[in-house]
Enzyme design. Structure first.
Site, PDB file in Angstrom:
ATOM      1  N   ASP A 118     -50.832  73.620  43.822  1.00  0.00           N
ATOM      2  CA  ASP A 118     -51.564  72.354  43.931  1.00  0.00           C
ATOM      3  C   ASP A 118     -52.018  72.176  45.381  1.00  0.00           C
ATOM      4  OD1 ASP A 118     -52.416  69.671  44.020  1.00  0.00           O
ATOM      5  OD2 ASP A 118     -50.945  69.064  42.521  1.00  0.00           O
ATOM      6  N   LYS A 122     -55.609  65.365  49.725  1.00  0.00           N
ATOM      7  CA  LYS A 122     -55.598  64.229  50.650  1.00  0.00           C
ATOM      8  C   LYS A 122     -54.728  64.544  51.860  1.00  0.00           C
ATOM      9  CE  LYS A 122     -56.434  60.767  47.058  1.00  0.00           C
ATOM     10  NZ  LYS A 122     -55.929  59.552  46.376  1.00  0.00           N
ATOM     11  N   ASP A 154     -57.740  79.601  45.067  1.00  0.00           N
ATOM     12  CA  ASP A 154     -59.198  79.504  45.015  1.00  0.00           C
ATOM     13  C   ASP A 154     -59.702  78.451  45.992  1.00  0.00           C
ATOM     14  OD1 ASP A 154     -57.899  77.517  43.216  1.00  0.00           O
ATOM     15  OD2 ASP A 154     -59.961  76.815  43.003  1.00  0.00           O
ATOM     16  N   THR A 191     -53.546  85.350  37.296  1.00  0.00           N
ATOM     17  CA  THR A 191     -53.005  84.176  36.620  1.00  0.00           C
ATOM     18  C   THR A 191     -54.080  83.612  35.697  1.00  0.00           C
ATOM     19  OG1 THR A 191     -53.773  82.472  38.160  1.00  0.00           O
ATOM     20  CG2 THR A 191     -51.767  83.674  38.774  1.00  0.00           C
ATOM     21  N   GLU A 192     -53.708  82.617  34.898  1.00  0.00           N
ATOM     22  CA  GLU A 192     -54.693  81.962  34.045  1.00  0.00           C
ATOM     23  C   GLU A 192     -55.812  81.331  34.872  1.00  0.00           C
ATOM     24  OE1 GLU A 192     -50.825  81.977  31.739  1.00  0.00           O
ATOM     25  OE2 GLU A 192     -51.405  81.434  33.774  1.00  0.00           O
ATOM     26  N   TYR A 193     -55.428  80.649  35.952  1.00  0.00           N
ATOM     27  CA  TYR A 193     -56.433  80.027  36.816  1.00  0.00           C
ATOM     28  C   TYR A 193     -57.334  81.077  37.449  1.00  0.00           C
ATOM     29  CZ  TYR A 193     -54.385  75.324  36.704  1.00  0.00           C
ATOM     30  OH  TYR A 193     -53.948  74.087  36.306  1.00  0.00           O
ATOM     31  N   GLU A 194     -56.747  82.177  37.875  1.00  0.00           N
ATOM     32  CA  GLU A 194     -57.514  83.224  38.539  1.00  0.00           C
ATOM     33  C   GLU A 194     -58.573  83.801  37.603  1.00  0.00           C
ATOM     34  OE1 GLU A 194     -56.630  87.300  41.128  1.00  0.00           O
ATOM     35  OE2 GLU A 194     -54.989  86.116  40.294  1.00  0.00           O
TER      36      GLU A 194
END
Length: 212
Positions: A118, A122, A154, A191-194
């Site tokens: 994550d 901010k 990313d 990974t899934e995100y990658e």
């Protein structure tokens, strides 16, 4: 990441022992006994649905892997993968990484993976980022002397922040990539995100760091 609550997810997760360990506090200093060997132990902090760690466990049977996350529903997906594959060198635990030193003994890990953490964009939340120096100093306690942190993201801002944090505590960095999938790096597990981000043409940033 917002995840919809799934009724019965925790009970389903607990039913997937021994891959999911319900009482990880009892494992501190005993991880080699749990795996039944003295192979190196690598941990992924924030493993999500487990694509990366299950692929790694398949490719490297002489290494033990521990996936750490705090979200029950995504951990259930990972535990189901581990169960289906019957991977003997993989375990999963649900903990808050602020207290990681309560679950691992000093020098018990050989490598830590931080994949698509994550970014907490901010500025006031910078201390929540898993590459913030406060976290890094805790990781140092868990790693062997030559242990490494492998980091992928990313998010360029998070990557730049992380490089600065590594440098601030005098970590040695290598294999820095500003576009991993256009580089000559071999052996990358996605990974899934990658998979999602790289398919959209987004660059993936990667670095390996270790404490001097």
């Amino acid at each position: 990441m917002r995840v919809r609550k799934k009724p019965g997810a925790l009970e389903a997760l607990m039913a997937l022992e021994p891959w999911y360990i319900h009482e990880p506090l009892e494992c501190k200093g005993k991880w080699h006994d749990i795996f039944g060997n003295n192979h190196p132990i690598h941990a992924e902090f924030g493993g999500g649905k487990g694509k990366f760690i299950t692929e790694m466990a398949k490719q490297y049977p002489e290494t033990n892997f521990i996936m750490v996350d705090v979200i029950t529903e995504v951990m259930l997906k990972a535990a189901e993968k581990a169960f289906d594959l019957k991977l003997p060198n993989l375990r999963l635990i649900k903990i808050d990484l602020k207290f990681a030193d309560q679950y691992f003994e000093k020098g018990e890990l050989s490598r830590i993976y931080l994949n698509f953490s994550d970014p907490w964009p901010k500025k006031r939340h910078y201390k929540r980022r898993l590459t913030y120096r406060g976290f890094l100093e805790n990781y140092q306690k868990l790693l062997i002397e030559e242990g490494e942190i492998h980091f992928k993201t990313d998010n360029r801002n998070l990557f730049e922040f992380s490089l600065n944090e590594f440098a601030a505590i005098d970590m040695k960095m290598k294999n820095i990539s500003l576009d991993l999938h256009s580089s000559d790096f071999e052996g990358n597990c996605m990974t899934e995100y990658e998979e999602k981000f790289s398919s959209q043409g987004m660059p993936i940033y990667r670095v390996e760091a270790k404490f001097r």
